[in-house]
Design an enzyme around this catalytic site. Structure first.
Site, PDB file in Angstrom:
ATOM      1  N   ILE A  15       0.928  -1.152  -0.105  1.00 20.95           N
ATOM      2  CA  ILE A  15      -0.076   0.084  -0.025  1.00 20.95           C
ATOM      3  C   ILE A  15       0.840   1.341   0.132  1.00 20.95           C
ATOM      4  O   ILE A  15       0.553   2.306  -0.887  1.00 20.95           O
ATOM      5  CB  ILE A  15      -0.997  -0.044   1.092  1.00 20.95           C
ATOM      6  N   ASP A  35      11.971   2.775   5.294  1.00 21.29           N
ATOM      7  CA  ASP A  35      11.642   1.314   5.033  1.00 21.29           C
ATOM      8  C   ASP A  35      12.855   0.280   5.325  1.00 21.29           C
ATOM      9  O   ASP A  35      13.898   0.466   5.062  1.00 21.29           O
ATOM     10  CB  ASP A  35      11.244   0.813   3.641  1.00 21.29           C
ATOM     11  N   LEU A  37      13.115  -2.672   4.782  1.00 23.42           N
ATOM     12  CA  LEU A  37      13.223  -3.803   3.617  1.00 23.42           C
ATOM     13  C   LEU A  37      13.087  -5.249   4.322  1.00 23.42           C
ATOM     14  O   LEU A  37      14.147  -5.842   4.158  1.00 23.42           O
ATOM     15  CB  LEU A  37      14.471  -3.475   3.025  1.00 23.42           C
ATOM     16  N   THR A  38      12.094  -5.411   4.857  1.00 22.30           N
ATOM     17  CA  THR A  38      11.923  -6.805   5.449  1.00 22.30           C
ATOM     18  C   THR A  38      11.701  -7.732   4.429  1.00 22.30           C
ATOM     19  O   THR A  38      11.562  -7.152   3.169  1.00 22.30           O
ATOM     20  CB  THR A  38      10.767  -6.830   6.518  1.00 22.30           C
ATOM     21  N   THR A 102       7.536  -4.237  15.790  1.00 20.36           N
ATOM     22  CA  THR A 102       7.304  -3.075  14.962  1.00 20.36           C
ATOM     23  C   THR A 102       6.013  -2.503  15.181  1.00 20.36           C
ATOM     24  O   THR A 102       5.935  -1.133  15.118  1.00 20.36           O
ATOM     25  CB  THR A 102       7.290  -3.811  13.389  1.00 20.36           C
ATOM     26  N   THR A 127      -6.413  -1.248  10.706  1.00 13.98           N
ATOM     27  CA  THR A 127      -7.024  -2.117  10.031  1.00 13.98           C
ATOM     28  C   THR A 127      -8.517  -2.508  10.429  1.00 13.98           C
ATOM     29  O   THR A 127      -8.510  -2.414  11.552  1.00 13.98           O
ATOM     30  CB  THR A 127      -6.263  -3.625   9.669  1.00 13.98           C
ATOM     31  N   ASP A 128      -9.205  -3.204   9.762  1.00 12.31           N
ATOM     32  CA  ASP A 128     -10.546  -3.175  10.105  1.00 12.31           C
ATOM     33  C   ASP A 128     -10.561  -4.665  11.120  1.00 12.31           C
ATOM     34  O   ASP A 128     -11.661  -4.936  11.657  1.00 12.31           O
ATOM     35  CB  ASP A 128     -11.694  -3.509   9.034  1.00 12.31           C
ATOM     36  N   GLU A 129      -9.421  -5.221  10.993  1.00 14.28           N
ATOM     37  CA  GLU A 129      -9.277  -6.696  11.811  1.00 14.28           C
ATOM     38  C   GLU A 129      -9.383  -6.567  13.225  1.00 14.28           C
ATOM     39  O   GLU A 129      -9.537  -7.112  13.916  1.00 14.28           O
ATOM     40  CB  GLU A 129      -8.168  -7.392  11.296  1.00 14.28           C
ATOM     41  N   TYR A 152      -1.548 -10.532  14.988  1.00  9.87           N
ATOM     42  CA  TYR A 152      -1.511  -9.413  14.075  1.00  9.87           C
ATOM     43  C   TYR A 152      -2.470  -8.308  14.477  1.00  9.87           C
ATOM     44  O   TYR A 152      -2.041  -7.074  15.027  1.00  9.87           O
ATOM     45  CB  TYR A 152      -1.507  -9.770  12.745  1.00  9.87           C
ATOM     46  N   ALA A 154      -4.032  -7.912  17.335  1.00 14.14           N
ATOM     47  CA  ALA A 154      -4.050  -7.425  18.547  1.00 14.14           C
ATOM     48  C   ALA A 154      -2.644  -6.317  18.661  1.00 14.14           C
ATOM     49  O   ALA A 154      -2.803  -5.334  19.287  1.00 14.14           O
ATOM     50  CB  ALA A 154      -3.528  -8.349  19.482  1.00 14.14           C
ATOM     51  N   LYS A 156      -2.034  -4.472  16.240  1.00 11.62           N
ATOM     52  CA  LYS A 156      -2.540  -3.280  15.519  1.00 11.62           C
ATOM     53  C   LYS A 156      -3.407  -2.350  16.331  1.00 11.62           C
ATOM     54  O   LYS A 156      -3.363  -1.205  16.503  1.00 11.62           O
ATOM     55  CB  LYS A 156      -3.047  -3.555  14.064  1.00 11.62           C
TER      56      LYS A 156
HETATM   57  P1  NAD Z   1       3.503  -4.811   3.516  1.00  6.90           P
HETATM   58  O1  NAD Z   1       3.611  -6.113   4.192  1.00  6.90           O
HETATM   59  O2  NAD Z   1       3.179  -4.957   2.056  1.00  6.90           O
HETATM   60  O3  NAD Z   1       4.544  -3.722   3.639  1.00  6.90           O
HETATM   61  C1  NAD Z   1       4.930  -3.533   4.920  1.00  6.90           C
HETATM   62  C2  NAD Z   1       6.174  -2.652   4.760  1.00  6.90           C
HETATM   63  O4  NAD Z   1       6.876  -2.216   5.882  1.00  6.90           O
HETATM   64  C3  NAD Z   1       7.398  -3.518   4.094  1.00  6.90           C
HETATM   65  O5  NAD Z   1       8.046  -2.570   2.801  1.00  6.90           O
HETATM   66  C4  NAD Z   1       8.331  -3.532   5.248  1.00  6.90           C
HETATM   67  O6  NAD Z   1       9.682  -3.664   4.874  1.00  6.90           O
HETATM   68  C5  NAD Z   1       8.079  -2.244   6.108  1.00  6.90           C
HETATM   69  N1  NAD Z   1       8.453  -2.521   7.504  1.00  6.90           N
HETATM   70  C6  NAD Z   1       8.436  -3.648   8.130  1.00  6.90           C
HETATM   71  N2  NAD Z   1       8.649  -3.349   9.562  1.00  6.90           N
HETATM   72  C7  NAD Z   1       9.359  -2.068   9.440  1.00  6.90           C
HETATM   73  C8  NAD Z   1      10.102  -1.558  10.402  1.00  6.90           C
HETATM   74  N3  NAD Z   1      10.317  -1.905  11.590  1.00  6.90           N
HETATM   75  N4  NAD Z   1      10.558  -0.243   9.961  1.00  6.90           N
HETATM   76  C9  NAD Z   1      10.510   0.157   8.691  1.00  6.90           C
HETATM   77  N5  NAD Z   1       9.593  -0.207   8.001  1.00  6.90           N
HETATM   78  C10 NAD Z   1       9.243  -1.697   8.264  1.00  6.90           C
HETATM   79  O7  NAD Z   1       2.141  -4.383   4.111  1.00  6.90           O
HETATM   80  P2  NAD Z   1       0.871  -3.487   3.361  1.00  6.90           P
HETATM   81  O8  NAD Z   1      -0.129  -4.548   3.113  1.00  6.90           O
HETATM   82  O9  NAD Z   1       1.224  -2.391   2.130  1.00  6.90           O
HETATM   83  O10 NAD Z   1       0.219  -2.753   4.673  1.00  6.90           O
HETATM   84  C11 NAD Z   1       0.698  -1.650   4.978  1.00  6.90           C
HETATM   85  C12 NAD Z   1      -0.120  -0.997   6.181  1.00  6.90           C
HETATM   86  O11 NAD Z   1      -1.725  -1.134   6.028  1.00  6.90           O
HETATM   87  C13 NAD Z   1       0.166  -1.760   7.594  1.00  6.90           C
HETATM   88  O12 NAD Z   1       0.241  -1.215   8.715  1.00  6.90           O
HETATM   89  C14 NAD Z   1      -1.000  -2.762   7.586  1.00  6.90           C
HETATM   90  O13 NAD Z   1      -1.277  -3.156   8.924  1.00  6.90           O
HETATM   91  C15 NAD Z   1      -2.195  -2.034   6.953  1.00  6.90           C
HETATM   92  N6  NAD Z   1      -3.322  -2.743   6.262  1.00  6.90           N
HETATM   93  C16 NAD Z   1      -3.005  -3.512   5.285  1.00  6.90           C
HETATM   94  C17 NAD Z   1      -4.317  -4.046   4.681  1.00  6.90           C
HETATM   95  C18 NAD Z   1      -4.179  -4.986   3.354  1.00  6.90           C
HETATM   96  O14 NAD Z   1      -5.047  -5.554   2.905  1.00  6.90           O
HETATM   97  N7  NAD Z   1      -2.903  -5.182   2.854  1.00  6.90           N
HETATM   98  C19 NAD Z   1      -5.386  -4.134   5.459  1.00  6.90           C
HETATM   99  C20 NAD Z   1      -5.655  -3.254   6.568  1.00  6.90           C
HETATM  100  C21 NAD Z   1      -4.448  -2.703   6.979  1.00  6.90           C
HETATM  101  P1  TYD Z   2      -4.854 -12.764   3.748  1.00 11.45           P
HETATM  102  O1  TYD Z   2      -4.869 -12.385   2.552  1.00 11.45           O
HETATM  103  O2  TYD Z   2      -4.034 -13.444   4.527  1.00 11.45           O
HETATM  104  O3  TYD Z   2      -5.706 -11.530   4.517  1.00 11.45           O
HETATM  105  P2  TYD Z   2      -6.416 -11.279   6.043  1.00 11.45           P
HETATM  106  O4  TYD Z   2      -6.300 -12.706   7.004  1.00 11.45           O
HETATM  107  O5  TYD Z   2      -5.714 -10.314   6.651  1.00 11.45           O
HETATM  108  O6  TYD Z   2      -7.951 -11.041   5.856  1.00 11.45           O
HETATM  109  O7  TYD Z   2      -6.473 -13.702   3.629  1.00 11.45           O
HETATM  110  C1  TYD Z   2      -7.734 -13.300   3.404  1.00 11.45           C
HETATM  111  C2  TYD Z   2      -8.529 -14.450   3.264  1.00 11.45           C
HETATM  112  O8  TYD Z   2      -8.185 -15.488   2.607  1.00 11.45           O
HETATM  113  C3  TYD Z   2      -8.699 -14.998   4.750  1.00 11.45           C
HETATM  114  O9  TYD Z   2     -10.121 -15.216   5.223  1.00 11.45           O
HETATM  115  C4  TYD Z   2      -7.705 -16.128   4.873  1.00 11.45           C
HETATM  116  C5  TYD Z   2      -7.707 -16.709   3.409  1.00 11.45           C
HETATM  117  N1  TYD Z   2      -6.851 -17.550   2.882  1.00 11.45           N
HETATM  118  C6  TYD Z   2      -6.807 -18.696   2.260  1.00 11.45           C
HETATM  119  O10 TYD Z   2      -8.026 -19.398   2.424  1.00 11.45           O
HETATM  120  N2  TYD Z   2      -6.030 -19.148   1.583  1.00 11.45           N
HETATM  121  C7  TYD Z   2      -4.691 -18.739   1.833  1.00 11.45           C
HETATM  122  O11 TYD Z   2      -3.554 -19.442   1.536  1.00 11.45           O
HETATM  123  C8  TYD Z   2      -4.349 -17.486   2.418  1.00 11.45           C
HETATM  124  C9  TYD Z   2      -3.034 -16.691   2.331  1.00 11.45           C
HETATM  125  C10 TYD Z   2      -5.540 -16.701   2.944  1.00 11.45           C
END
Ligand code: NAD
Ligand code: TYD
Length: 346
Positions: A15, A35, A37-38, A102, A127-129, A152, A154, A156
């Protein structure tokens, strides 16, 4: 844009990289991307903007207060957007420790440095989670209880509470957004949608946890980024904003839409052991952000078509990830769920 100099953390992730690209294109703000870069951070996600004079990248950790302090002062940062996090529920079940470091301690360090430097806006991407699983027909509004179902979520929710406390205690101008499940370009294939696309395009089975009837609300990443820009401009200090679409789909429905968009007719769904503590339904009430004037522009179906097209056109990006750390993660995670080394084409 009201702010001149943004610190975006986690900008090499899914994102964050989409947000930086959009913000550079739409505003005059300067952006510093911090970043660590994990495994989830990928400089290829920002390769196209690396030469932009308004953009700079710093390889570092939000848990390192000295680095954060130096960036805020050297770049006269007036707004922080914190995407940096450990984000995968399955990995948090296997090992919660990096999530605590983190997602909680990192946020405390960012908040302290930002507060001391009088940063004008701090946007925490949550997150909505954090609301946990909803009952059918229920949509969590911003006052719903935090009933986290995974390490996760918890972590957030803990960060959200810290943010709230910094607003209440110090009147530090924090805003929190809680978005639903994002999808779109540059998402790591550990997450359901890119996982399913990459496996389907290779003719491999797609692992579906349990009955696959768990439901999520799906948000196209560009719509999310637009919502974040709206909150940065118009959000009120100390407030929480849900961001969701109402596009609720079961995991099986999501995969069938993806298969339809790829034109693949083979039956690739493979039910595997369920995720422990798996939340059945995430659903939010997004009325509050609608009142700021935001609405999603992509239908779920259009988002899926665009996402499939992007992954098809970016096979090299995906191949690079699939051949690295992720291949060992996948083998371990899914072979354990199956009991044997299965989940291959035949
Ligand atoms: P992602 O896992 O793709 O990217 C996370 C980034 O954070 C990576 O580039 C990683 O290197 C960096 N990072 C991790 N630990 C770090 C640290 N200690 N210092 C600096 N950088 C660090 O994540 P994403 O899907 O892009 O999510 C971004 C944010 O949005 C997160 O906070 C996540 O909780 C939130 N979010 C994501 C979703 C989703 O659907 N992807 C939904 C709800 C909320
Ligand atoms: P995910 O993309 O891991 O997002 P989140 O758990 O944060 O919602 O998973 C989305 C949904 O897909 C969740 O209900 C778990 C399910 N899922 C599978 O069924 N198989 C998979 O291999 C993965 C990664 C997720």
């Amino acid at each position: 844009m009201k702010y001149n100099s943004l610190l975006v953390t986690g900008g090499c992730g899914f994102i964050g990289s989409n947000f930086i690209r959009r913000t550079l294109a739409q505003t005059n703000a300067r952006i510093v991307n911090l970043d660590k870069l994990t495994y989830a951070g990928n400089t290829a996600n920002v390769a196209d903007i690396a030469g932009n004079p308004s953009y700079s990248f710093i390889h570092g950790d939000i848990c390192d207060g000295r680095t954060v302090h130096a960036i805020i002062h050297e770049h006269a940062i007036d707004c922080i957007v914190n995407f940096a996090a450990e984000t995968h529920v399955d990995r948090s079940i296997a090992n919660a420790a990096p999530f605590i470091a983190t997602n909680i301690s990192g946020v405390q360090i960012l908040l302290d440095e930002a507060r001391r430097a009088n940063v004008k806006r701090f946007l925490q991407i949550s997150t909505d989670e954090v609301y946990g699983s909803q009952h059918d027909g229920e949509n969590a509004d911003e006052f719903a209880p935090l009933q986290c179902g995974s390490p996760y979520s918890a972590s957030k929710a803990s960060a959200d509470l810290l943010c709230r406390a910094y607003w209440k205690t110090y009147q530090f101008p924090v805003v929190i957004t809680r978005c639903t499940n994002n999808f779109g370009p540059f998402q790591h294939p550990e997450k359901l949608i890119p996982l399913a696309i990459s496996r389907a395009l290779a003719g491999n089975e797609i692992p579906v946890y349990g009955d696959g009837l768990q439901r999520r609300d799906w948000l196209y990443v560009e719509d999310h980024c637009e919502a974040l820009l709206t909150v940065i401009e118009k959000g009120i200090d100390g407030e929480v904003y849900n961001i969701g679409t109402g596009y609720q789909r079961t995991n099986v429905e999501v995969i069938n839409s993806l298969l339809h968009a790829t034109g693949i007719t083979a039956q690739l769904i493979r039910h595997v052991q369920d995720r422990p503590g798996h939340d059945r339904l995430y659903a939010v009430d997004a009325a509050k952000i609608h009142r700021l004037g935001w609405r999603q522009k992509h239908s779920f179906e259009q988002g899926i078509v665009d996402t499939v097209a992007w992954y098809r056109a970016n096979g090299a990006w995906m191949k690079e990830i699939l051949s690295g750390e992720y291949s060992q993660y996948f083998a371990k995670q899914y072979n354990e769920l199956q009991g044997h080394g299965v989940l291959e084409k035949d």
